[in-house]
Motif scaffolding. Structure first.
Motif, short mmCIF file in Angstrom:
data_model
loop_
_atom_site.label_atom_id
_atom_site.label_comp_id
_atom_site.label_asym_id
_atom_site.label_seq_id
_atom_site.Cartn_x
_atom_site.Cartn_y
_atom_site.Cartn_z
N THR A 33 -1.13 12.11 4.87
CA THR A 33 -2.43 11.22 4.99
C THR A 33 -3.00 11.29 6.63
OG1 THR A 33 -1.22 9.50 5.14
CG2 THR A 33 -2.00 9.84 3.02
N PRO A 34 -3.12 12.38 7.13
CA PRO A 34 -3.57 12.36 8.73
C PRO A 34 -4.71 11.52 8.92
CG PRO A 34 -3.98 14.70 7.70
CD PRO A 34 -3.33 13.75 6.86
N GLU A 35 -5.58 11.49 8.13
CA GLU A 35 -6.86 10.82 8.40
C GLU A 35 -6.60 9.17 8.72
OE1 GLU A 35 -6.29 10.74 3.98
OE2 GLU A 35 -6.20 12.26 5.54
N ARG A 36 -5.26 8.87 8.16
CA ARG A 36 -4.90 7.41 8.25
C ARG A 36 -4.28 7.20 9.61
NH1 ARG A 36 -8.20 5.07 6.14
NH2 ARG A 36 -8.58 5.95 4.36
N THR A 37 -4.15 6.13 10.03
CA THR A 37 -3.51 5.75 11.37
C THR A 37 -2.38 4.56 10.94
OG1 THR A 37 -5.12 4.13 12.14
CG2 THR A 37 -5.03 6.29 12.85
N TRP A 38 -1.85 4.80 9.55
CA TRP A 38 -0.91 3.72 9.15
C TRP A 38 0.32 3.81 10.13
CZ3 TRP A 38 -1.17 6.02 4.00
CH2 TRP A 38 -2.34 5.39 3.14
N LYS A 39 0.83 2.60 10.59
CA LYS A 39 1.97 2.47 11.60
C LYS A 39 3.28 2.65 10.59
CE LYS A 39 -0.14 0.44 15.65
NZ LYS A 39 -0.76 1.31 15.99
N LYS A 40 4.25 3.00 11.06
CA LYS A 40 5.43 2.77 10.64
C LYS A 40 5.89 1.69 9.66
CE LYS A 40 10.15 4.74 10.65
NZ LYS A 40 10.94 5.97 10.96
N SER A 41 5.63 0.40 10.33
CA SER A 41 5.91 -0.91 9.92
C SER A 41 4.92 -1.18 8.60
CB SER A 41 5.87 -1.93 10.92
OG SER A 41 4.48 -1.98 11.31
N TYR A 42 3.60 -0.81 8.98
CA TYR A 42 2.71 -0.91 7.70
C TYR A 42 3.04 -0.18 6.47
CZ TYR A 42 -2.00 -1.81 5.72
OH TYR A 42 -2.87 -2.26 4.69
N ILE A 43 3.37 1.30 6.69
CA ILE A 43 3.76 1.99 5.63
C ILE A 43 5.01 1.41 4.75
CG2 ILE A 43 5.17 3.46 6.59
CD1 ILE A 43 2.53 4.48 4.08
N HIS A 44 5.77 0.81 5.32
CA HIS A 44 6.86 0.22 4.78
C HIS A 44 6.28 -1.19 3.94
CE1 HIS A 44 10.05 2.73 6.14
NE2 HIS A 44 9.79 2.58 7.35
N LEU A 45 5.51 -1.78 4.63
CA LEU A 45 4.86 -3.10 3.94
C LEU A 45 4.08 -2.59 2.61
CD1 LEU A 45 3.43 -5.37 6.69
CD2 LEU A 45 5.35 -5.90 5.37
N LEU A 46 3.31 -1.43 2.73
CA LEU A 46 2.75 -0.75 1.62
C LEU A 46 3.75 -0.49 0.48
CD1 LEU A 46 -0.09 1.10 3.36
CD2 LEU A 46 -0.40 -0.79 2.04
N ILE A 47 4.77 0.26 0.84
CA ILE A 47 5.76 0.67 0.18
C ILE A 47 6.34 -0.53 -0.74
CG2 ILE A 47 7.88 1.78 -0.22
CD1 ILE A 47 6.74 3.80 1.61
N ASN A 48 6.95 -1.49 0.07
CA ASN A 48 7.40 -2.64 -0.41
C ASN A 48 6.56 -3.41 -1.61
OD1 ASN A 48 10.05 -2.49 0.61
ND2 ASN A 48 9.18 -3.52 2.35
N SER A 49 5.22 -3.52 -1.12
CA SER A 49 4.21 -4.10 -2.09
C SER A 49 4.02 -3.59 -3.48
CB SER A 49 2.73 -4.12 -1.39
OG SER A 49 1.99 -4.79 -2.37
N LEU A 50 3.91 -2.09 -3.33
CA LEU A 50 4.00 -1.46 -4.43
C LEU A 50 5.41 -1.19 -5.13
CD1 LEU A 50 2.28 2.10 -2.99
CD2 LEU A 50 1.33 0.34 -4.93
N LEU A 51 6.34 -1.37 -4.67
CA LEU A 51 7.62 -1.65 -5.34
C LEU A 51 7.64 -2.99 -6.11
CD1 LEU A 51 10.49 -0.52 -2.73
CD2 LEU A 51 9.78 0.46 -5.22
N ASP A 52 7.07 -4.17 -5.57
CA ASP A 52 6.94 -5.33 -6.02
C ASP A 52 6.21 -5.47 -7.05
OD1 ASP A 52 8.67 -6.67 -4.23
OD2 ASP A 52 7.24 -7.40 -2.80
N LYS A 53 4.91 -4.52 -7.22
CA LYS A 53 4.01 -4.67 -8.13
C LYS A 53 4.44 -3.63 -9.36
CE LYS A 53 -0.03 -5.54 -5.28
NZ LYS A 53 -1.12 -5.03 -4.75
N GLU A 54 5.61 -3.01 -9.22
CA GLU A 54 6.32 -2.00 -10.03
C GLU A 54 5.37 -1.04 -10.35
OE1 GLU A 54 6.85 -4.43 -13.47
OE2 GLU A 54 8.35 -5.67 -12.61
N MET A 55 4.56 -0.41 -9.23
CA MET A 55 3.92 0.80 -9.26
C MET A 55 4.69 1.97 -9.03
SD MET A 55 1.13 0.14 -10.31
CE MET A 55 0.08 1.78 -10.01
N ILE A 56 5.83 2.01 -8.22
CA ILE A 56 6.47 2.96 -7.69
C ILE A 56 8.03 2.40 -7.73
CG2 ILE A 56 4.95 3.93 -5.95
CD1 ILE A 56 6.44 2.67 -3.97
N LYS A 57 8.89 3.73 -7.88
CA LYS A 57 10.33 3.45 -8.07
C LYS A 57 10.91 4.33 -6.93
CE LYS A 57 11.02 6.69 -11.53
NZ LYS A 57 11.61 6.99 -12.97
#
Length: 130
Positions: A33-57
């Motif tokens: 996703t090169p058009e995104r400027t997600w920082k490493k800490s933010y991508i981890h927050l997003l992943i944790n949120s998706l894990l909490d929402k049971e969207m990813i494993k």
């Protein structure tokens, strides 16, 4: 699964996972996703949120350079998610199924799809009668 509302960034990650044929690490998600400027800490927050929402494993461990990282996969398909969004929404009721089905049929342009839907409907009728 519970009713899930996704943020724009979470949806972008889900779209990426749905369009990729293998689990992805956080680094791969950022790189794809090169058009995104997600920082490493933010991508981890997003992943944790998706894990909490049971969207990813967490699917596996993958070697990334000298370290190992978790690779993530979607738990459900895009279609399953979209259906859940409709059927678990606040305004959905059994009465709305007819209108929803009619609207979907109006969108069908391929006669073979109508034949397939007719077959599915007949199977469902047979199951309900049993």
């Amino acid at each position: 699964m519970k009713q899930t509302t996704l943020t724009k960034s979470e949806r972008e990650i889900m779209d990426l996972l749905w369009n990729t044929d293998r689990p992805l690490t956080a680094t791969e998600i950022v790189n794809l996703t090169p058009e995104r400027t997600w920082k490493k800490s933010y991508i981890h927050l997003l992943i944790n949120s998706l894990l909490d929402k049971e969207m990813i494993k967490s699917e596996s461990l993958v070697r990334t350079g000298r370290n190992f990282g978790r690779a993530f996969a979607a738990i459900s398909t895009r279609e399953q998610f979209e259906i859940r969004q409709i059927t678990e929404g606040r305004n959905f009721s059994q009465d709305s199924i007819k209108d929803l089905f009619a609207a979907l049929l109006d969108a069908v342009q391929d006669p073979s799809v109508l034949d397939e839907l007719e077959h599915i409907l007949q199977e469902r009728k047979n199951q309900a009668a049993s």
